[in-house]
Design a protein around this motif. Structure first.
Motif, PDB file in Angstrom:
ATOM      1  N   LEU A  63      38.380  24.974  72.291  1.00  0.00           N
ATOM      2  CA  LEU A  63      39.324  24.130  73.027  1.00  0.00           C
ATOM      3  C   LEU A  63      38.518  23.079  73.765  1.00  0.00           C
ATOM      4  CD1 LEU A  63      41.591  27.026  74.326  1.00  0.00           C
ATOM      5  CD2 LEU A  63      41.983  25.538  72.346  1.00  0.00           C
ATOM      6  N   LEU A  64      38.428  21.894  73.177  1.00  0.00           N
ATOM      7  CA  LEU A  64      37.508  20.866  73.640  1.00  0.00           C
ATOM      8  C   LEU A  64      38.177  19.637  74.236  1.00  0.00           C
ATOM      9  CD1 LEU A  64      35.131  20.954  70.535  1.00  0.00           C
ATOM     10  CD2 LEU A  64      34.864  22.186  72.700  1.00  0.00           C
ATOM     11  N   PHE A  65      39.499  19.569  74.168  1.00  0.00           N
ATOM     12  CA  PHE A  65      40.211  18.369  74.602  1.00  0.00           C
ATOM     13  C   PHE A  65      41.438  18.743  75.420  1.00  0.00           C
ATOM     14  CE2 PHE A  65      38.250  17.675  70.460  1.00  0.00           C
ATOM     15  CZ  PHE A  65      37.413  16.602  70.735  1.00  0.00           C
ATOM     16  N   PHE A  66      41.867  17.803  76.264  1.00  0.00           N
ATOM     17  CA  PHE A  66      43.121  17.955  76.992  1.00  0.00           C
ATOM     18  C   PHE A  66      43.984  16.760  76.650  1.00  0.00           C
ATOM     19  CE2 PHE A  66      46.079  17.346  80.435  1.00  0.00           C
ATOM     20  CZ  PHE A  66      46.560  18.625  80.624  1.00  0.00           C
ATOM     21  N   SER A  67      45.250  17.021  76.318  1.00  0.00           N
ATOM     22  CA  SER A  67      46.179  15.954  75.960  1.00  0.00           C
ATOM     23  C   SER A  67      47.481  16.144  76.717  1.00  0.00           C
ATOM     24  CB  SER A  67      46.452  15.962  74.449  1.00  0.00           C
ATOM     25  OG  SER A  67      47.492  15.051  74.132  1.00  0.00           O
ATOM     26  N   LYS A  92      39.326  21.552  68.370  1.00  0.00           N
ATOM     27  CA  LYS A  92      38.601  20.446  67.739  1.00  0.00           C
ATOM     28  C   LYS A  92      39.333  19.880  66.527  1.00  0.00           C
ATOM     29  CE  LYS A  92      35.639  22.862  64.499  1.00  0.00           C
ATOM     30  NZ  LYS A  92      34.288  22.948  63.965  1.00  0.00           N
ATOM     31  N   ASN A  93      40.197  20.671  65.887  1.00  0.00           N
ATOM     32  CA  ASN A  93      40.910  20.210  64.693  1.00  0.00           C
ATOM     33  C   ASN A  93      42.197  19.459  65.010  1.00  0.00           C
ATOM     34  OD1 ASN A  93      39.015  21.409  62.928  1.00  0.00           O
ATOM     35  ND2 ASN A  93      40.011  23.377  63.216  1.00  0.00           N
ATOM     36  N   CYS A  94      42.719  19.623  66.218  1.00  0.00           N
ATOM     37  CA  CYS A  94      44.032  19.039  66.543  1.00  0.00           C
ATOM     38  C   CYS A  94      43.981  17.908  67.561  1.00  0.00           C
ATOM     39  CB  CYS A  94      44.955  20.135  67.089  1.00  0.00           C
ATOM     40  SG  CYS A  94      45.422  21.374  65.874  1.00  0.00           S
ATOM     41  N   ASN A  95      42.801  17.463  67.936  1.00  0.00           N
ATOM     42  CA  ASN A  95      42.739  16.409  68.957  1.00  0.00           C
ATOM     43  C   ASN A  95      43.483  15.175  68.467  1.00  0.00           C
ATOM     44  OD1 ASN A  95      40.657  14.326  67.955  1.00  0.00           O
ATOM     45  ND2 ASN A  95      39.573  16.257  67.677  1.00  0.00           N
ATOM     46  N   ASP A  96      44.096  14.482  69.434  1.00  0.00           N
ATOM     47  CA  ASP A  96      44.872  13.289  69.093  1.00  0.00           C
ATOM     48  C   ASP A  96      44.294  12.063  69.794  1.00  0.00           C
ATOM     49  OD1 ASP A  96      45.780  13.362  71.751  1.00  0.00           O
ATOM     50  OD2 ASP A  96      47.661  14.329  71.202  1.00  0.00           O
ATOM     51  N   ALA A  97      44.890  10.940  69.585  1.00  0.00           N
ATOM     52  CA  ALA A  97      44.377   9.680  70.133  1.00  0.00           C
ATOM     53  C   ALA A  97      44.441   9.624  71.653  1.00  0.00           C
ATOM     54  CB  ALA A  97      45.146   8.505  69.532  1.00  0.00           C
ATOM     55  N   GLU A  98      45.290  10.436  72.262  1.00  0.00           N
ATOM     56  CA  GLU A  98      45.475  10.384  73.705  1.00  0.00           C
ATOM     57  C   GLU A  98      44.760  11.524  74.431  1.00  0.00           C
ATOM     58  OE1 GLU A  98      49.645  10.108  74.561  1.00  0.00           O
ATOM     59  OE2 GLU A  98      49.955   8.633  73.001  1.00  0.00           O
ATOM     60  N   HIS A  99      43.740  12.087  73.820  1.00  0.00           N
ATOM     61  CA  HIS A  99      43.061  13.227  74.429  1.00  0.00           C
ATOM     62  C   HIS A  99      41.927  12.810  75.368  1.00  0.00           C
ATOM     63  CE1 HIS A  99      40.244  12.547  71.041  1.00  0.00           C
ATOM     64  NE2 HIS A  99      39.357  12.897  71.945  1.00  0.00           N
ATOM     65  N   ILE A 100      41.545  13.749  76.209  1.00  0.00           N
ATOM     66  CA  ILE A 100      40.381  13.606  77.082  1.00  0.00           C
ATOM     67  C   ILE A 100      39.462  14.768  76.749  1.00  0.00           C
ATOM     68  CG2 ILE A 100      39.584  13.682  79.483  1.00  0.00           C
ATOM     69  CD1 ILE A 100      42.434  12.726  80.246  1.00  0.00           C
ATOM     70  N   ALA A 101      38.191  14.491  76.467  1.00  0.00           N
ATOM     71  CA  ALA A 101      37.233  15.559  76.193  1.00  0.00           C
ATOM     72  C   ALA A 101      36.970  16.323  77.486  1.00  0.00           C
ATOM     73  CB  ALA A 101      35.936  14.973  75.647  1.00  0.00           C
ATOM     74  N   ILE A 102      36.972  17.659  77.403  1.00  0.00           N
ATOM     75  CA  ILE A 102      36.677  18.498  78.559  1.00  0.00           C
ATOM     76  C   ILE A 102      35.643  19.546  78.171  1.00  0.00           C
ATOM     77  CG2 ILE A 102      38.891  18.175  79.719  1.00  0.00           C
ATOM     78  CD1 ILE A 102      39.746  20.935  78.605  1.00  0.00           C
ATOM     79  N   THR A 103      34.904  20.016  79.148  1.00  0.00           N
ATOM     80  CA  THR A 103      33.933  21.082  78.927  1.00  0.00           C
ATOM     81  C   THR A 103      34.610  22.432  79.150  1.00  0.00           C
ATOM     82  OG1 THR A 103      33.251  21.060  81.240  1.00  0.00           O
ATOM     83  CG2 THR A 103      32.012  19.641  79.710  1.00  0.00           C
ATOM     84  N   PRO A 125      30.159  17.978  90.110  1.00  0.00           N
ATOM     85  CA  PRO A 125      30.726  16.620  90.101  1.00  0.00           C
ATOM     86  C   PRO A 125      31.314  16.239  88.741  1.00  0.00           C
ATOM     87  CG  PRO A 125      28.688  16.627  91.339  1.00  0.00           C
ATOM     88  CD  PRO A 125      28.810  17.993  90.699  1.00  0.00           C
ATOM     89  N   LYS A 126      30.672  16.643  87.636  1.00  0.00           N
ATOM     90  CA  LYS A 126      31.194  16.343  86.301  1.00  0.00           C
ATOM     91  C   LYS A 126      32.543  17.037  86.086  1.00  0.00           C
ATOM     92  CE  LYS A 126      30.230  16.610  81.387  1.00  0.00           C
ATOM     93  NZ  LYS A 126      29.319  17.003  80.326  1.00  0.00           N
ATOM     94  N   GLN A 127      32.662  18.296  86.513  1.00  0.00           N
ATOM     95  CA  GLN A 127      33.919  19.027  86.370  1.00  0.00           C
ATOM     96  C   GLN A 127      35.010  18.414  87.234  1.00  0.00           C
ATOM     97  OE1 GLN A 127      32.277  22.822  87.364  1.00  0.00           O
ATOM     98  NE2 GLN A 127      32.093  23.446  85.227  1.00  0.00           N
ATOM     99  N   ILE A 128      34.654  17.958  88.420  1.00  0.00           N
ATOM    100  CA  ILE A 128      35.624  17.297  89.301  1.00  0.00           C
ATOM    101  C   ILE A 128      36.164  16.041  88.622  1.00  0.00           C
ATOM    102  CG2 ILE A 128      35.895  16.028  91.476  1.00  0.00           C
ATOM    103  CD1 ILE A 128      33.910  18.060  92.709  1.00  0.00           C
ATOM    104  N   LYS A 129      35.278  15.267  88.002  1.00  0.00           N
ATOM    105  CA  LYS A 129      35.704  14.049  87.302  1.00  0.00           C
ATOM    106  C   LYS A 129      36.632  14.395  86.137  1.00  0.00           C
ATOM    107  CE  LYS A 129      33.974   9.924  84.998  1.00  0.00           C
ATOM    108  NZ  LYS A 129      32.804   9.162  84.572  1.00  0.00           N
ATOM    109  N   GLU A 130      36.269  15.410  85.351  1.00  0.00           N
ATOM    110  CA  GLU A 130      37.111  15.827  84.229  1.00  0.00           C
ATOM    111  C   GLU A 130      38.469  16.314  84.720  1.00  0.00           C
ATOM    112  OE1 GLU A 130      35.008  18.754  81.958  1.00  0.00           O
ATOM    113  OE2 GLU A 130      33.455  17.352  81.349  1.00  0.00           O
TER     114      GLU A 130
END
Length: 82
Positions: free
Chosen positions: A19-23, A32-43, A68-73
């Motif tokens: 689960l690599l993206f948030f939409s 990783k297989n279902c990400n769309d154009a409106e996604h944001i990559a997350i850790t 700080p990186k997680q806060i930004k995400e």
């Protein structure tokens, strides 16, 4: 009151790995297989904080210490979801 995002499985295919993206348009995390154009990559760390925020007792939120990186995400993901 609003709708809670899907944070445990892919919002499109229900896969629970990579689960690599948030939409916001899909209603939660995407694999990783279902990400769309409106996604944001997350850790994975960001995803864990999103899950903790949604599923923990309110008082426990103040015990979290994201990087700080997680806060930004978290900010980017929630900005698009609201």
């Amino acid at each position: 009151m609003g709708y809670q995002p899907e944070l445990e499985n892919c919002a499109k295919c229900s896969n629970n790995t990579e689960l690599l993206f948030f939409s916001a348009s899909a209603g939660g995390v995407l694999c990783k297989n279902c990400n769309d154009a409106e996604h944001i990559a997350i850790t994975g760390g960001c995803l864990k904080y999103m899950q903790k925020i949604c599923f923990c007792d309110f008082e426990d939120i103040f015990l979290f210490n994201p990087t700080p990186k997680q806060i930004k995400e978290l900010f980017l993901a929630t900005s698009y979801y609201t």
